[in-house]
Design a protein around this motif. Structure first.
Motif, PDB file in Angstrom:
ATOM      1  N   GLU A  13      -4.388  -1.329  -3.856  1.00  0.00           N
ATOM      2  CA  GLU A  13      -5.566  -1.352  -2.979  1.00  0.00           C
ATOM      3  C   GLU A  13      -6.048  -2.793  -2.848  1.00  0.00           C
ATOM      4  O   GLU A  13      -6.356  -3.441  -3.838  1.00  0.00           O
TER       5      GLU A  13
ATOM      6  N   ASP B 126       1.110   1.630  -4.153  1.00  0.00           N
ATOM      7  CA  ASP B 126      -0.270   2.123  -4.220  1.00  0.00           C
ATOM      8  C   ASP B 126      -1.273   1.045  -4.637  1.00  0.00           C
ATOM      9  O   ASP B 126      -2.163   1.269  -5.451  1.00  0.00           O
TER      10      ASP B 126
ATOM     11  N   GLU C 165       0.818  -1.212   0.000  1.00  0.00           N
ATOM     12  CA  GLU C 165       0.000   0.000   0.000  1.00  0.00           C
ATOM     13  C   GLU C 165       0.853   1.264   0.000  1.00  0.00           C
ATOM     14  O   GLU C 165       0.499   2.251  -0.635  1.00  0.00           O
ATOM     15  N   GLN C 166       1.969   1.252   0.699  1.00  0.00           N
ATOM     16  CA  GLN C 166       2.799   2.455   0.796  1.00  0.00           C
ATOM     17  C   GLN C 166       3.684   2.658  -0.428  1.00  0.00           C
ATOM     18  O   GLN C 166       3.847   3.800  -0.884  1.00  0.00           O
TER      19      GLN C 166
END
Length: 148
Positions: free
Chosen positions: A90, A88, A84-85
């Motif tokens: 989801e 990106d 996620e960091q």
């Protein structure tokens, strides 16, 4: 004079023909005998303590299975955080471990009526469980006086 050796069953040749479930039953007999002796103790050892003791022992027996699961969940959370960091990505709702854990950590009941309802609901079941365990203890004590 001929000696008769009394080998344990798991050291005999017949052990090879026993099914997996039969082996499991054979190895679980000592722990079940222990639990039976604990649960047959008389009144000074109350039922709630027996439940706590049995749950604790079963937890420690299950630790070899729970530890790898905990490690996998921990590493999945690290992977999800990095994904996620950095990239990106989801994750879908059913696989979003970080969001579910943060929602559980920050959960509060804001409606005071629902909070009162939950408190009364939990107290009701706590009283019912205590009453049932005490009834079991007193019934066993009475049966010990009658048949003992």
């Amino acid at each position: 004079m001929r000696k008769t050796w009394h080998k344990a069953f798991h050291k005999r040749k017949a052990w090879q023909t026993v099914s997996y479930s039969g082996r499991l039953v054979y190895y679980m007999q000592p722990i079940f005998d222990h639990f039976l002796r604990v649960w047959m103790q008389s009144l000074p050892f109350p039922t709630l303590l027996k439940v706590i003791y049995t749950s604790g022992i079963l937890f420690f027996i299950m630790l070899p299975l729970l530890y790898p699961v905990a490690v996998l969940v921990f590493y999945y959370a690290i992977f999800q955080y990095v994904a996620e960091q950095q990239w990106d990505v989801e994750f879908p709702e059913s696989y979003n471990l970080l969001n579910a854990s943060s929602e559980m950590w920050n959960f509060q009941v804001t409606n005071r009526k629902h909070l009162l309802f939950m408190t009364m609901y939990v107290d009701r079941y706590r009283v019912i469980i205590t009453a049932m365990s005490s009834a079991v203890d007193y019934l066993r004590m009475a049966l010990c006086f009658v048949f003992g």
